[in-house]
Enzyme design. Structure first.
Site, PDB file in Angstrom:
ATOM      1  N   LEU A  89       0.816  -1.121  -0.184  1.00  0.00           N
ATOM      2  CA  LEU A  89      -0.004  -0.016  -0.012  1.00  0.00           C
ATOM      3  C   LEU A  89       0.753   1.220   0.062  1.00  0.00           C
ATOM      4  O   LEU A  89       1.960   1.142   0.650  1.00  0.00           O
ATOM      5  CB  LEU A  89      -1.010   0.121   1.177  1.00  0.00           C
ATOM      6  N   LYS A 116       9.217  -7.550  -1.925  1.00  0.00           N
ATOM      7  CA  LYS A 116       9.083  -6.163  -1.543  1.00  0.00           C
ATOM      8  C   LYS A 116      10.161  -5.332  -1.820  1.00  0.00           C
ATOM      9  O   LYS A 116      10.050  -4.026  -2.209  1.00  0.00           O
ATOM     10  CB  LYS A 116       8.643  -6.291   0.124  1.00  0.00           C
ATOM     11  N   GLY A 156      11.246  10.180  -0.366  1.00  0.00           N
ATOM     12  CA  GLY A 156      11.409  10.083   0.976  1.00  0.00           C
ATOM     13  C   GLY A 156      10.374   9.092   1.694  1.00  0.00           C
ATOM     14  O   GLY A 156      10.085   8.267   1.102  1.00  0.00           O
ATOM     15  N   CYS A 214       9.775   4.152   3.699  1.00  0.00           N
ATOM     16  CA  CYS A 214      10.102   3.112   3.162  1.00  0.00           C
ATOM     17  C   CYS A 214      11.144   3.367   2.199  1.00  0.00           C
ATOM     18  O   CYS A 214      11.988   2.280   2.426  1.00  0.00           O
ATOM     19  CB  CYS A 214       8.807   2.514   2.440  1.00  0.00           C
ATOM     20  N   LYS A 264       4.808  13.400   0.799  1.00  0.00           N
ATOM     21  CA  LYS A 264       3.910  13.586  -0.320  1.00  0.00           C
ATOM     22  C   LYS A 264       2.559  13.859   0.180  1.00  0.00           C
ATOM     23  O   LYS A 264       2.511  14.008   1.189  1.00  0.00           O
ATOM     24  CB  LYS A 264       3.840  12.041  -0.695  1.00  0.00           C
TER      25      LYS A 264
HETATM   26  P1  NAD Z   1       4.479   2.441  12.101  1.00  0.00           P
HETATM   27  O1  NAD Z   1       5.569   3.005  12.874  1.00  0.00           O
HETATM   28  O2  NAD Z   1       3.421   3.286  11.631  1.00  0.00           O
HETATM   29  O3  NAD Z   1       3.518   1.485  13.012  1.00  0.00           O
HETATM   30  C1  NAD Z   1       4.167   0.478  13.695  1.00  0.00           C
HETATM   31  C2  NAD Z   1       3.451   0.377  15.122  1.00  0.00           C
HETATM   32  O4  NAD Z   1       3.821  -0.810  15.752  1.00  0.00           O
HETATM   33  C3  NAD Z   1       3.824   1.257  16.125  1.00  0.00           C
HETATM   34  O5  NAD Z   1       2.317   2.135  16.583  1.00  0.00           O
HETATM   35  C4  NAD Z   1       4.425   0.572  17.228  1.00  0.00           C
HETATM   36  O6  NAD Z   1       4.105   1.328  18.406  1.00  0.00           O
HETATM   37  C5  NAD Z   1       3.750  -0.684  17.132  1.00  0.00           C
HETATM   38  N1  NAD Z   1       4.634  -1.865  17.604  1.00  0.00           N
HETATM   39  C6  NAD Z   1       6.011  -1.837  17.657  1.00  0.00           C
HETATM   40  N2  NAD Z   1       6.054  -3.355  18.366  1.00  0.00           N
HETATM   41  C7  NAD Z   1       5.049  -3.701  18.985  1.00  0.00           C
HETATM   42  C8  NAD Z   1       4.739  -4.740  19.706  1.00  0.00           C
HETATM   43  N3  NAD Z   1       5.522  -5.677  20.098  1.00  0.00           N
HETATM   44  N4  NAD Z   1       3.404  -4.920  19.941  1.00  0.00           N
HETATM   45  C9  NAD Z   1       2.350  -4.021  19.582  1.00  0.00           C
HETATM   46  N5  NAD Z   1       2.629  -2.870  18.787  1.00  0.00           N
HETATM   47  C10 NAD Z   1       3.847  -2.875  18.536  1.00  0.00           C
HETATM   48  O7  NAD Z   1       5.049   1.520  11.030  1.00  0.00           O
HETATM   49  P2  NAD Z   1       4.176   1.353   9.481  1.00  0.00           P
HETATM   50  O8  NAD Z   1       4.743   2.536   8.575  1.00  0.00           O
HETATM   51  O9  NAD Z   1       2.791   1.061   9.571  1.00  0.00           O
HETATM   52  O10 NAD Z   1       5.047   0.146   8.866  1.00  0.00           O
HETATM   53  C11 NAD Z   1       5.132  -1.082   9.421  1.00  0.00           C
HETATM   54  C12 NAD Z   1       5.836  -1.955   8.429  1.00  0.00           C
HETATM   55  O11 NAD Z   1       5.042  -1.979   7.159  1.00  0.00           O
HETATM   56  C13 NAD Z   1       7.287  -1.619   8.233  1.00  0.00           C
HETATM   57  O12 NAD Z   1       8.084  -2.859   8.117  1.00  0.00           O
HETATM   58  C14 NAD Z   1       7.238  -0.961   6.951  1.00  0.00           C
HETATM   59  O13 NAD Z   1       8.586  -1.046   6.033  1.00  0.00           O
HETATM   60  C15 NAD Z   1       6.154  -1.811   6.170  1.00  0.00           C
HETATM   61  N6  NAD Z   1       5.429  -0.942   5.214  1.00  0.00           N
HETATM   62  C16 NAD Z   1       5.062   0.320   5.395  1.00  0.00           C
HETATM   63  C17 NAD Z   1       4.269   0.965   4.542  1.00  0.00           C
HETATM   64  C18 NAD Z   1       4.081   2.375   4.486  1.00  0.00           C
HETATM   65  O14 NAD Z   1       3.617   3.147   3.642  1.00  0.00           O
HETATM   66  N7  NAD Z   1       4.009   3.092   5.975  1.00  0.00           N
HETATM   67  C19 NAD Z   1       3.987   0.389   3.305  1.00  0.00           C
HETATM   68  C20 NAD Z   1       4.288  -0.996   3.019  1.00  0.00           C
HETATM   69  C21 NAD Z   1       5.078  -1.467   4.134  1.00  0.00           C
END
Ligand code: NAD
Length: 435
Positions: A151, A205, A258, A261, A322
Site C-alpha cells: 500500500l 518487497k 522520502g 519506506c 508526499k
Molecule cells: P508504524 O511505525 O506506523 O507502526 C508500527 C506500530 O507498531 C507502532 O504504532 C508501534 O507502536 C507498534 N509496535 C511495535 N512493536 C509492537 C509490539 N511488540 N506490540 C504491539 N505494537 C507494536 O509503521 P508502518 O509505517 O505501519 O510500517 C510497518 C511495516 O510495514 C514496516 O516494516 C514498513 O516498512 C512496512 N510498510 C510500510 C508502508 C507504509 O507506507 N508506511 C507500506 C508498506 C510496508
C-alpha cells in the site's frame, strides 16, 4: 475468522480495518497505549483519506477492536498479522528487533495452533528467524507466512482493498488455502494471488521499492541534465511517459524520494547484496543520487540568499513527503527546515494536515500556520515542498502582495514558469529553465 493485528500504525490500522470491512473479527494491538486510547475514543492517530469512515463503521458493527493487550488478542485469533516497524539502524542496517520482539510476545501468548503472517518489510531470512524465535518459546504448533504489503500512504485504503496482486510466501499448502480464502474478496476483479517461497516473497518487497526508487532517482538526474543544457524536463518527461515500455508513474522530478519506506528499503537491499558479494552499485547510486537531489535544492536556496539569509523568512508549503498523508518520516522538508534554521533563517510552514506534528517536532523554532497564505506574510521566499492539491492553482496576486520578496523555489514543478514570471516572481523549479 478471528484475526489479531500487531502494530496499529500506517500499515496495521489499514490492514486491520480492511479485514474487518470484509467481515472478519479483528483486534488491532499496539504497545503504545496512547494510540489505543485515541482509537477507542474514536480518533485516528494518523491521517489517511477514507480510513476514518471505515474504522467508525467497523467499530460500530463490533468487528473491529483496539487493545494494548497482545496476549488477549493472540489468545483468541487464528491469524496474527505482524505490522510493526522495521526502521534502519543509524548505519543503514535494517533493524528487525521490533519484529522479533513481537514474535516473542506472540509465542508467549499462544494457546494453540496459530498462523503468523508477517507484513513488516524484513530482510531475506527474517521469517526463518521468526520461526526459530517462536519455536523456542511455545509448545504449540504454528506456521509463519510472508505477506508483504504494497500500500501507498495517501491511497492506502484503496491499495489494500483493491491490490494489484497479493504476494504470499508460504511452504504449507493448507495455510496457503487459508490465505487464498482470506484474500479472495480483495481479488474479485481477477488480480493475481502469487505464491512463492518465503525468501522470494521477502525479496519481492525490496525489489518493488528498489525499482520505484531507481525510477525517481533517474528522473531527477535527467532533470538536472535538462537544467544544465537548457532543456525542459516537463517536455522530456512527456516523451518518456508516453513510451509504452516505460509508463507515466514515478517519472515526476522533484525533491527526491522520502518517507519511511523507500530510503530504508533501498539501503537494506544494497546491504543484502553486499553481504553476499553481489552487485549493489546501482542501489547505492540510487541512494546517493537521492541525497544529492535534496542537498542540491538546499544549496540552491542558501546560495540565492547568501549571507543575508539570516535576515530572511522562508515559507514552506507542504512538509509531508508526499500529499494525502500526515507522515513526516524521511520527508525532505525536515532536512530543508533544519538547514534553513542552521543558516539562521526564520521559517514558517503551512501543511494541510501535518501542522500538529511539525509543532511537536520543532516547538517555537519555526512558525506553523493554519492557513496557506498566512505562511507567506512578509516571507522572502516560498519553497513548495509537497504536491498538495490546494497548492496547484494559487492566487498569484495575493501571494505577491503578502510576500516581501517575490521568490519561489518549486520542488514539485507545480507552476508554469511564464505565469510566475508575468506575476513578477523569480521562479526556480526542477529541470526547467529558471525565470
Ligand atoms: P508504524 O511505525 O506506523 O507502526 C508500527 C506500530 O507498531 C507502532 O504504532 C508501534 O507502536 C507498534 N509496535 C511495535 N512493536 C509492537 C509490539 N511488540 N506490540 C504491539 N505494537 C507494536 O509503521 P508502518 O509505517 O505501519 O510500517 C510497518 C511495516 O510495514 C514496516 O516494516 C514498513 O516498512 C512496512 N510498510 C510500510 C508502508 C507504509 O507506507 N508506511 C507500506 C508498506 C510496508
Amino acid at each position: 475468522m478471528k484475526i489479531a493485528v500487531v502494530g496499529t500504525g500506517y500499515v496495521g490500522l489499514v490492514v486491520g480495518t480492511g479485514l474487518a470491512e470484509n467481515g472478519h473479527f479483528v483486534t488491532c494491538v499496539d504497545r503504545d497505549s496512547a494510540i489505543i486510547d485515541r482509537l477507542r475514543a474514536g480518533q485516528l492517530p494518523i491521517y489517511e483519506p477514507g480510513l476514518e469512515e471505515l474504522v467508525v463503521r467497523n467499530v460500530e458493527e463490533e468487528r473491529l477492536h483496539f487493545s494494548s493487550n497482545l496476549a488477549e488478542a493472540v489468545g483468541e485469533a487464528l491469524l496474527i498479522f505482524v505490522c510493526v516497524g522495521t526502521p534502519s539502524h543509524p548505519n543503514g542496517d535494517p533493524d528487525v528487533s521490533e519484529v522479533l520482539a513481537a514474535a516473542e510476545e506472540i509465542a508467549h501468548a499462544m494457546t494453540g495452533y496459530r498462523i503468523i503472517v508477517n507484513k513488516s518489510t524484513c530482510p531475506v531470512g527474517t521469517t526463518e528467524l521468526i520461526r526459530d524465535t517462536v519455536k523456542k518459546l511455545t509448545p504449540h504448533s504454528f506456521d509463519v507466512v510472508v505477506n508483504p504489503e504494497f500500500l501507498k500512504e495517501g491511497a492506502a485504503v484503496d491499495d489494500f482493498m483493491r491490490p494489484d496482486r497479493i504476494v504470499v510466501g508460504c511452504d504449507d499448502v493448507r495455510v496457503l488455502e487459508i490465505m487464498k480464502e482470506l484474500y479472495a474478496p480483495f481479488l474479485r476483479t481477477g488480480k493475481p494471488f502469487l505464491t512463492m517461497d518465503l525468501r522470494s516473497a521477502e525479496l519481492t518487497k525490496y525489489a518493488v521499492n528498489s525499482m520505484i526508487a531507481a525510477r525517481v532517482a533517474l528522473m531527477n538526474e535527467l532533470a538536472n541534465i535538462c537544467e544544465a543544457y537548457g532543456a525542459d524536463v516537463s517536455s522530456v518527461r512527456e516523451g518518456v511517459a508516453t513510451d509504452s515500455r516505460i509508463g507515466a508513474t514515478y517519472v515526476f522530478p522533484g525533491l527526491g524520494f522520502g518517507g519511511s519506506c523507500l530510503p530504508k528499503d533501498v539501503q537494506a537491499a544494497a546491504r543484502m547484496a553486499r553481504e553476499k558479494g553481489v552487485g549493489y552499485e546501482i542501489l547505492d547510486a540510487v541512494t546517493a543520487a537521492n541525497e544529492r537531489q535534496q542537498k542540491r535544492f538546499i544549496r540552491r536556496v542558501l546560495d540565492f540568499y547568501g549571507e543575508a539569509v539570516t535576515q530572511k523568512t522562508i515559507a514552506l508549503w507542504g512538509a509531508t513527503f508526499k500529499a494525502r498523508t500526515d507522515d513526516l518520516r524521511g520527508s525532505p522538508a525536515l532536512r530543508i527546515i533544519d538547514a534553513l534554521l542552521e543558516a539562521g533563517a526564520k521559517v514558517s510552514v503551512y501543511d494541510p494536515v501535518a501542522g500538529p506534528k511539525l509543532t511537536a517536532l520543532y516547538g517555537d523554532k519555526i512558525s506553523v500556520t493554519d492557513k496557506s497564505y498566512d505562511a507567506l506574510e512578509r516571507a522572502d521566499g516560498l519553497l513548495v515542498i509537497t504536491e498538495w492539491r490546494e497548492f496547484y492553482r494559487p492566487d498569484v496576486e495575493r501571494m505577491a502582495t503578502l510576500m516581501r520578496e517575490k521568490v519561489i523555489f518549486d520542488g514539485r514543478n507545480l507552476y508554469r514558469p511564464k505565469v510566475m514570471a508575468d506575476a513578477g516572481f523569480r521562479y526556480f523549479s526542477i529541470g526547467r529553465p529558471s525565470v
